[in-house]
Enzyme design. Structure first.
Site, short mmCIF file in Angstrom:
data_model
loop_
_atom_site.label_atom_id
_atom_site.label_comp_id
_atom_site.label_asym_id
_atom_site.label_seq_id
_atom_site.Cartn_x
_atom_site.Cartn_y
_atom_site.Cartn_z
N ASP A 1 36.96 -80.16 -10.81
CA ASP A 1 35.57 -80.44 -10.45
C ASP A 1 34.85 -79.13 -10.12
O ASP A 1 34.94 -78.60 -9.02
CB ASP A 1 35.51 -81.42 -9.28
CG ASP A 1 34.10 -81.93 -9.05
OD1 ASP A 1 33.16 -81.39 -9.68
OD2 ASP A 1 33.94 -82.86 -8.24
N LYS B 1 27.66 -75.14 0.65
CA LYS B 1 28.35 -75.79 1.76
C LYS B 1 29.85 -75.61 1.61
O LYS B 1 30.37 -75.56 0.50
CB LYS B 1 28.07 -77.28 1.72
CG LYS B 1 26.66 -77.65 2.00
CD LYS B 1 26.55 -79.17 2.17
CE LYS B 1 25.17 -79.56 2.64
NZ LYS B 1 24.22 -79.67 1.56
N ASP C 1 26.29 -76.28 -12.26
CA ASP C 1 25.33 -75.28 -11.74
C ASP C 1 25.83 -73.86 -12.00
O ASP C 1 25.05 -72.95 -12.27
CB ASP C 1 25.13 -75.44 -10.22
CG ASP C 1 24.46 -76.75 -9.84
OD1 ASP C 1 24.03 -77.50 -10.74
OD2 ASP C 1 24.38 -77.02 -8.62
N GLU D 1 13.78 -78.50 -7.18
CA GLU D 1 14.60 -79.55 -7.81
C GLU D 1 14.30 -80.93 -7.23
O GLU D 1 13.69 -81.05 -6.16
CB GLU D 1 16.09 -79.23 -7.69
CG GLU D 1 16.59 -79.19 -6.25
CD GLU D 1 18.08 -79.47 -6.13
OE1 GLU D 1 18.52 -80.54 -6.61
OE2 GLU D 1 18.80 -78.65 -5.55
N1 PSU Z 1 24.43 -79.19 -2.56
C1 PSU Z 1 23.65 -79.40 -1.50
N2 PSU Z 1 22.58 -80.21 -1.62
C2 PSU Z 1 22.27 -80.82 -2.81
C3 PSU Z 1 23.10 -80.55 -3.93
C4 PSU Z 1 24.16 -79.75 -3.76
O1 PSU Z 1 23.91 -78.87 -0.44
O2 PSU Z 1 21.29 -81.56 -2.90
C5 PSU Z 1 22.75 -81.16 -5.24
C6 PSU Z 1 22.00 -80.16 -6.12
O3 PSU Z 1 21.10 -80.86 -6.93
C7 PSU Z 1 23.11 -79.56 -6.96
C8 PSU Z 1 23.96 -80.78 -7.18
O4 PSU Z 1 22.66 -79.01 -8.17
O5 PSU Z 1 23.94 -81.47 -5.95
C9 PSU Z 1 25.36 -80.40 -7.58
O6 PSU Z 1 26.05 -81.54 -7.94
P1 PSU Z 1 27.50 -81.42 -8.59
O7 PSU Z 1 28.37 -80.86 -7.51
O8 PSU Z 1 27.85 -82.81 -8.98
O9 PSU Z 1 27.36 -80.50 -9.74
MN MN Z 2 31.23 -82.18 -10.22
#
Ligand code: PSU
Ligand code: MN
Length: 453
Positions: free
Chosen positions: A288, A309, A292, A174
């Site tokens: 939220d 995390k 994914d 990614e």
């Molecule tokens: N979690 C991590 N490192 C990251 C991400 C998530 O530990 O880089 C990034 C990834 O690209 C993941 C995105 O798909 O953040 C998720 O974002 P959101 O929570 O806004 O969906």
């Molecule tokens: Mn989000």
């Protein structure tokens, strides 16, 4: 009106199981300007007459217009794996073409056509079978036609295309981790090293991003450098962002969601990253929940990560994955790893200990016709894992800061990642980098094992 279109087999190989895989590239009118995949034919003129609406589905409004299978047949790259009863359909060495003739409509509305070789010789019994849209559908179900490229926006790098064509292992990577997940220059150094590790382990890397509105499967070093330098100024692109970014010709860094989507369009089955998004703490009021998780429920790509995390609510994340039918595998562990640490207190569904068994499970998921992906959680190596108390306190502080500053939406995850790095004085970045390397190794080995099935 008569329309005809031709697709040429790009690659066919018999797997040890007896299943036959067929990769077919069909060139649609709008693809005429695009470079063809190596070794595939380009059939511009015939494609001119062919469009989704010319397939008799969308236009006459009957028979369930807009089916993905029809779209696949209507000129987009598709890859099919064929079950033994229909093996004659793809076994012949001849390029396969479909011709659709204007014919009588029966009471249900479909037009009829014949499926035949380019030279009008039947490939097998099935090929000569008169096709209504309904038995077309039947055959397509057997074929398990999957869309490799569902639109004109995909660019597969030549090396990646060559590997896919030859059935060689490929691992997707990614780009949000590059632009939003780590600071420059460590982000670029890490991205390039990850690619090198994938090569050392026998696979071809395909870093994925959106550049100038093009969905890129495979980036050059310059393109990785560009994304890394541009950092937060690149749009973090989730599923909902694709239409406008592509239409406007803009850049986007792909999250786990969009990397899975583009990997699947390109025909890449395995993807390595650091951590996935999930259900955020407090989601019962903020709602939220990372896209994914939805994507894992619907797109057939294996995602190798180090868990998630604990900026997230890991328990709710697992519940969500269960609801969506996503298998969560622990690699060499029964416990869900929590990214910086090997333990989270939550159990995974299954422990699997070898790349071969991971590949077998993924293969079975496909053979069963299940639509979603698979999440492989690979614990950070012991020597790089962090003290749970230290990282736990940093995460709690980061989450509190985000709340106090009113951070929300797509900013939340990047904010938390940066805050944790600042609070831990860079220790977490080091761990983060090492766990990505570890995941790249496992993904490459698993892709190699999958290529043998
Ligand atoms: N979690 C991590 N490192 C990251 C991400 C998530 O530990 O880089 C990034 C990834 O690209 C993941 C995105 O798909 O953040 C998720 O974002 P959101 O929570 O806004 O969906
Ligand atoms: Mn989000």
């Amino acid at each position: 009106m008569t329309g005809a279109w031709t697709g040429e087999r790009a690659a066919a190989r018999a797997a040890p199981t007896g299943a036959v895989r067929l990769a077919r590239r069909v060139v649609a009118p709008h693809m005429d300007e695009r470079p063809a995949l190596p070794g595939t034919a380009r059939v511009g003129a015939l494609g001119q007459r062919m469009g989704v609406n010319d397939c008799g589905v969308g236009r006459n409004g009957r028979g369930g217009g807009g089916r993905a299978d029809w779209f696949a047949l209507a000129g987009f790259n598709c890859r099919a794996s064929l079950a033994p009863p229909l093996a004659p359909f793809s076994l012949g060495p001849q390029p396969v073409s479909f011709s659709r003739r204007e014919g009588k409509r029966n009471g249900l509305g479909p037009r009829r056509g014949t499926l035949q070789t380019k030279s009008s010789r039947p490939v097998g019994e099935i090929i000569n079978y008169p096709l209504s849209i309904f038995n077309y559908q039947f055959i397509l179900n057997y074929l398990e036609v999957k869309i490799m490229s569902m639109n004109q926006y995909l660019d597969i790098a030549p090396e990646v295309a060559e590997a896919l064509k030859g059935g060689k292992p490929v691992v997707a990577l990614e780009s949000t981790i590059i632009s939003h997940g780590m600071p420059y220059p460590q982000n670029v150094e890490t991205a390039l090293k990850v690619e090198a590790i994938i090569r050392e382990n026998g696979a071809v890397p395909a870093t994925i991003a959106i550049l100038g509105g093009r969905l890129k499967a495979g980036l050059s070093h310059e393109e990785i450098e560009y994304l890394g330098k541009k950092g937060l100024a690149v749009t973090k692109a989730s599923r909902r962002d694709l239409p406008v970014l592509c239409a406007r010709g803009e850049d986007g860094a792909t999250t786990v969601t969009t990397t899975m989507m583009i990997a699947h369009m390109a025909g890449i089955a395995i993807f390595a990253t650091g951590g996935i998004g999930g259900v955020h703490r407090g989601a019962e009021t903020t709602m939220d929940i990372s896209a994914d998780l939805e994507e894992l429920g619907q797109t057939p790509v294996m995602v190798v990560c180090a868990g998630a995390k604990s900026i997230l609510d890991l328990g709710l994340t697992l519940e969500y994955l269960e609801t969506h039918g996503v298998p969560v595998i622990g690699y060499g562990t029964k416990e869900l790893p929590a990214f910086y640490t090997r333990k989270s207190g939550f159990s995974v569904d299954y422990e699997i200990d070898t790349p071969e068994e991971l590949a077998a499970a993924f293969h079975a998921q496909r053979a069963l016709g299940l639509k979603g992906g698979m999440l492989v959680t690979n614990p950070i190596p012991e020597e790089f894992s962090m003290d749970p108390a230290v990282i736990g306190a940093a995460i709690d502080k980061a989450v509190a800061d985000a709340k106090a500053q009113g951070i929300h939406g797509k900013e939340t995850t990047p904010f938390l990642l940066a805050a944790i790095k600042d609070i831990t004085g860079g220790d977490s970045l080091h761990s983060n980098i090492e766990l990505v390397f570890n995941n790249a190794r496992l993904a490459a080995k698993t892709a190699a094992a999958l290529a043998k099935l």
